[in-house]
Design an enzyme around this catalytic site. Structure first.
Site, PDB file in Angstrom:
ATOM      1  N   ARG A 115       4.922   7.553  -2.865  1.00 40.52           N
ATOM      2  CA  ARG A 115       4.435   6.736  -4.194  1.00 40.52           C
ATOM      3  C   ARG A 115       4.929   5.498  -4.469  1.00 40.52           C
ATOM      4  O   ARG A 115       4.280   4.599  -4.601  1.00 40.52           O
ATOM      5  CB  ARG A 115       4.639   7.927  -5.344  1.00 40.52           C
ATOM      6  CG  ARG A 115       3.231   8.106  -6.110  1.00 40.52           C
ATOM      7  CD  ARG A 115       3.644   9.105  -7.082  1.00 40.52           C
ATOM      8  NE  ARG A 115       4.585  10.345  -6.196  1.00 40.52           N
ATOM      9  CZ  ARG A 115       4.200  11.128  -5.371  1.00 40.52           C
ATOM     10  NH1 ARG A 115       2.966  11.263  -5.211  1.00 40.52           N
ATOM     11  NH2 ARG A 115       5.195  11.804  -4.633  1.00 40.52           N
ATOM     12  N   THR A 116       6.322   5.485  -4.664  1.00 41.73           N
ATOM     13  CA  THR A 116       6.763   4.512  -5.191  1.00 41.73           C
ATOM     14  C   THR A 116       6.713   3.027  -4.426  1.00 41.73           C
ATOM     15  O   THR A 116       6.283   1.931  -4.560  1.00 41.73           O
ATOM     16  CB  THR A 116       8.223   4.524  -5.662  1.00 41.73           C
ATOM     17  OG1 THR A 116       8.236   5.616  -6.445  1.00 41.73           O
ATOM     18  CG2 THR A 116       8.873   3.463  -6.333  1.00 41.73           C
ATOM     19  N   LYS A 137      22.503   2.658  12.078  1.00 43.22           N
ATOM     20  CA  LYS A 137      23.507   1.911  12.921  1.00 43.22           C
ATOM     21  C   LYS A 137      24.763   1.769  12.298  1.00 43.22           C
ATOM     22  O   LYS A 137      25.910   1.200  12.696  1.00 43.22           O
ATOM     23  CB  LYS A 137      23.188   1.086  13.594  1.00 43.22           C
ATOM     24  CG  LYS A 137      22.252   1.126  14.574  1.00 43.22           C
ATOM     25  CD  LYS A 137      22.041  -0.321  15.592  1.00 43.22           C
ATOM     26  CE  LYS A 137      20.481  -0.543  16.377  1.00 43.22           C
ATOM     27  NZ  LYS A 137      20.162  -1.661  16.596  1.00 43.22           N
ATOM     28  N   ARG A 172      14.984   0.844  -3.436  1.00 41.56           N
ATOM     29  CA  ARG A 172      15.619   2.225  -3.741  1.00 41.56           C
ATOM     30  C   ARG A 172      16.921   2.585  -3.014  1.00 41.56           C
ATOM     31  O   ARG A 172      16.908   2.294  -1.856  1.00 41.56           O
ATOM     32  CB  ARG A 172      14.501   3.119  -3.333  1.00 41.56           C
ATOM     33  CG  ARG A 172      14.970   4.557  -3.282  1.00 41.56           C
ATOM     34  CD  ARG A 172      13.712   5.710  -3.578  1.00 41.56           C
ATOM     35  NE  ARG A 172      13.095   5.535  -4.653  1.00 41.56           N
ATOM     36  CZ  ARG A 172      11.947   6.319  -4.860  1.00 41.56           C
ATOM     37  NH1 ARG A 172      11.744   7.369  -4.426  1.00 41.56           N
ATOM     38  NH2 ARG A 172      11.595   6.085  -5.976  1.00 41.56           N
ATOM     39  N   HIS A 221      15.229   4.524 -13.142  1.00 39.16           N
ATOM     40  CA  HIS A 221      13.927   4.278 -12.195  1.00 39.16           C
ATOM     41  C   HIS A 221      13.035   3.725 -13.215  1.00 39.16           C
ATOM     42  O   HIS A 221      12.087   4.243 -13.673  1.00 39.16           O
ATOM     43  CB  HIS A 221      13.409   5.881 -11.723  1.00 39.16           C
ATOM     44  CG  HIS A 221      12.303   5.655 -10.656  1.00 39.16           C
ATOM     45  ND1 HIS A 221      11.648   4.320 -10.225  1.00 39.16           N
ATOM     46  CD2 HIS A 221      11.618   6.456  -9.826  1.00 39.16           C
ATOM     47  CE1 HIS A 221      10.762   4.503  -9.425  1.00 39.16           C
ATOM     48  NE2 HIS A 221      10.531   5.808  -9.339  1.00 39.16           N
TER      49      HIS A 221
END
Lengths: 308, 421
Positions: free
Chosen positions: A58-59, A86, A108, A136
């Site tokens: 969603r975000t 990596k 995020r 958030h």
């Protein structure tokens, strides 16, 4: 009017005026999104990277859509399919991306404070799309936008935040935002999922009985059980969680009033919400998703304009 | 080498010259003469105006990371850092690679330090590989020069094993040093649990994780009738338990770090990784209780908890940063800044004589005929740690470019004088 901050790291750093400005700008963008041509040229020549160190549907899509509707150039990065896998450090990755002339970073990350760390070391504006168990902010803004749209107010509104408060950045951002806007807040859920000092920290109510919480509130913001963020067992089973804290149609009908049901997604159906509630008449879950694009457009637009 | 200290104020409660202003003449590492005026010729003369001299300072908990992590610190860089901080003797942590758990590793450290400005004595590991499962060869390590025993940053969790260790070291007057920390509580915590951790969205480490280990270990020490020293004590209640135990005659002593006296958890608002330490920085009330504990004498020593970390382990996300901060070079100035009213004798007790008595070291007293192991400091001076003056190989300190009260002038140790600047 412009925002008081260069970055959107958390609701904690915003003033009430900032929040009102973002919400009112979002209203204008929501109107734009109803038009046949949904695209505006506001962020032409602005390059934005979406840096997702944690999975998201969603975000990420909501941010990308918001960026494209503002005519920004968009770069997507998922840690699992990049050099981060990596072992490249966050700072190295971001500096490499910035040397390709990127103006804004949407990030995020699973570590609380990661965007704050980045803000100390790079010149670009940063929007926090969720950091660990901290904040958030755009979710809280879209929640507030949706609550206000549905009920007509935030001040004096009784909001119960229900579920895994301890591992939820949505809860913390909602608490900061609703406190600043004069709403009344209660958190409810099993004691192992509620931070011990939450009342001392925010002066909000705590309730362990789900029915009492629902009877008290106008709006129930039901959170996702964050199984991926629990390092140790904090309740016995999903089945028992559903029995004690799950919300179903029967429970809602036993209340003497109508309340609004919200959820930031993704829903664990049959755990915190039964399908007859998630898809039922009290739910505004899909409105939240729709409003998310407008709210993110507002945040991006205001931050980008502030930079110039 | 002959050294003459002119008009220094002596801070040594057991010396007949305590609190007086004297000249001190040192030759070949021995205090030859203490008098009002000395005219002997010397290779180096120190003008002691406003300068206090005390028995050489001892730090009982510092990590020199050598062998194994020489990119963070070496015995040499650590010794120079200690000397600049006024320390003549340092106990180093066993959390090296390999772990200091037998005679060979103890001897490596002791021998390597023989050419360095300070005495370095390892804390031998209590358990093999520091794994907390079986006892290490503590008798042999003590005979080879280990100062005391500790599993360092990875404290013993098993009560059954710790009580055996406490009993075992009694035979040779050994002392067990514990960082009080129950690792099963707040296992995933990053900072002190409280209002601040809740507001910052960081998982918390409850004060209780420290306090129940203190309560438990005090009972174990009482049962074993043996000596235990807690270092890095950080909460008000911990100190309360220690006070009660001292009154009950249990052989317990404790130390606090300079940074637990200086910072409180509100300082973590910017997610500064330099303030990520174990035990965590606590709240304001705890800090006040620690300060009061230092003033009242309940706290026996200041322990630097000097824990160097390289750039990569600190310039990163808070959650991924490793714990620890540098401490040796700023220890005195930090204490002098937060507790400006401490007397010179109190400083001497906290930095030197109490540790010397707890760990059965020479008193290094300021008397004619004694070995000269001395620290020179000025309460009226100032200290600012800077890139150019930092002696450590690492730079994980929040004190860079901060003006602190108090100044270490230098040390006299092993027949030499090491003056700052």
């Amino acid at each position: 009017m412009e925002l008081s901050t260069r970055h959107l790291l958390g609701i904690k750093d915003l003033t009430k005026d900032d929040i009102n400005l973002i919400l009112s700008t979002a209203e204008q963008f929501k109107e734009v999104l109803q038009r046949p041509v949904k695209k505006v040229p506001s962020l032409r020549d602005v390059t934005i990277v979406n840096l997702f160190y944690e999975n998201s549907t969603r975000t990420r899509m909501s941010f990308e859509l918001a960026e494209r509707r503002l005519s920004a150039d968009v770069l997507n990065f998922a840690a699992s399919s990049s050099s981060a896998a990596k072992g490249e450090t966050l700072l190295d990755t971001v500096n490499n991306i910035l040397s390709m002339k990127v103006d804004m970073v949407v990030m995020r990350h699973s570590a609380s404070g990661a965007p704050h760390f980045l803000a100390k070391h790079i010149p670009a504006a940063i929007i926090n799309a969720g950091d660990g168990i901290n904040e958030h902010p755009t979710q809280a803004l879209l929640d507030a936008f949706s609550m206000r749209e549905k009920t007509g107010r935030l001040e004096g509104l009784k909001v119960a935040i229900i579920g895994d408060i301890m591992h939820s950045r949505v809860a913390l951002s909602n608490i900061y935002l609703l406190t600043k806007m004069g709403a009344e807040i209660m958190v409810a859920g099993p004691p192992t999922l509620i931070p011990k000092y939450i009342t001392d920290a925010f002066g909000i109510r705590v309730e362990y009985n789900i029915k009492k919480a629902l009877e008290w509130c106008d709006v129930a913001n039901v959170l996702r059980i964050q199984l991926e963020r629990q390092n140790q067992p904090l309740f016995s089973s999903l089945r028992e969680y559903n029995i004690a804290y799950g919300i179903n149609r029967r429970l809602l009908e036993s209340l003497k009033k109508e309340i609004v049901i919200m959820h930031p997604g993704p829903i664990n159906r049959g755990v915190e919400l039964d399908s007859d509630v998630a898809d039922g008449p009290f739910s505004i879950i899909l409105n939240q998703v729709e409003n998310g694009v407008a709210v993110r457009m507002a945040a991006l637009y205001l931050l980008a304009n502030r930079q110039e | 080498m002959n050294i003459l200290l002119r008009k220094v104020t002596i801070a040594d409660p057991v010396s007949a010259h305590n609190s007086s202003v004297k000249d001190i003449f040192i030759s070949n590492g021995i205090i030859q003469k203490i008098a009002d005026n000395i005219d002997d010729s010397a290779d180096q003369v120190v003008d002691g105006q406003n300068t206090t001299v005390s028995p050489g300072w001892v730090d009982i908990f510092a990590h020199f990371a050598d062998p194994g992590y020489e990119f963070k610190e070496t015995l040499e860089s650590g010794a120079n850092t200690a000397a600049a901080g006024g320390f003549t003797r340092v106990f180093v942590l066993p959390n090296t690679n390999p772990v200091v758990q037998n005679k060979t590793q103890v001897e490596y450290i002791v021998q390597k330090s023989s050419s360095l400005p300070v005495y370095i004595q390892p804390l031998g590991s209590i358990t093999k590989n520091g794994e907390g499962k079986e006892l290490a060869e503590m008798y042999d390590m003590q005979a080879s020069g280990a100062a005391a025993f500790s599993d360092g940053t990875n404290p013993v969790q098993s009560a059954g094993l710790l009580v055996k260790a406490l009993q075992y070291v009694k035979a040779f007057n050994g002392v067990v040093v514990q960082v009080p920390m129950d690792k099963s509580i707040g296992q995933y915590g990053l900072i002190n649990e409280g209002v601040v951790s809740t507001r910052l969205g960081l998982p918390g480490i409850p004060a209780m994780a420290e306090e129940i280990i203190i309560e438990r270990d005090l009972k174990l020490a009482q049962y074993a009738n043996s000596s235990i020293h807690f270092t890095g004590v950080s909460t008000a209640k911990s100190l309360e338990y220690i006070r009660e135990a001292k009154e009950a005659g249990i052989q317990v002593t404790c130390s606090v770090t300079p940074y637990h006296l200086y910072f409180n958890d509100e300082d973590l608002a910017s997610y500064d990784t330099n303030l990520k330490v174990t035990p965590p920085i606590r709240n304001k009330e705890d800090v006040e209780a620690l300060k009061e504990g230092v003033r009242s004498g309940l706290v026996d020593c200041i322990a630097s908890h000097h824990l160097p970390q390289d750039w990569d382990n600190k310039v990163c996300e808070f959650e991924y940063a490793k714990a620890g901060m540098l401490g040796l070079q700023t220890a005195y100035a930090v204490v002098q800044s937060v507790l400006p009213d401490l007397s010179a004798n109190k400083i001497a007790a906290l930095f030197s004589s109490n540790a010397r008595s707890i760990f059965h070291l020479s008193a290094a007293s300021i008397e004619e005929g004694s070995q000269a192991e001395l620290t020179l400091f000025k309460a009226s001076g100032t200290t600012t740690l800077a890139k150019e003056t930092n002696k450590s190989k690492s730079s994980n300190s929040p004190f860079f470019d901060k003006s602190l009260k108090g100044e270490v002038v230098g040390i006299i140790n092993k027949g030499n004088i090491f003056i700052n600047k």
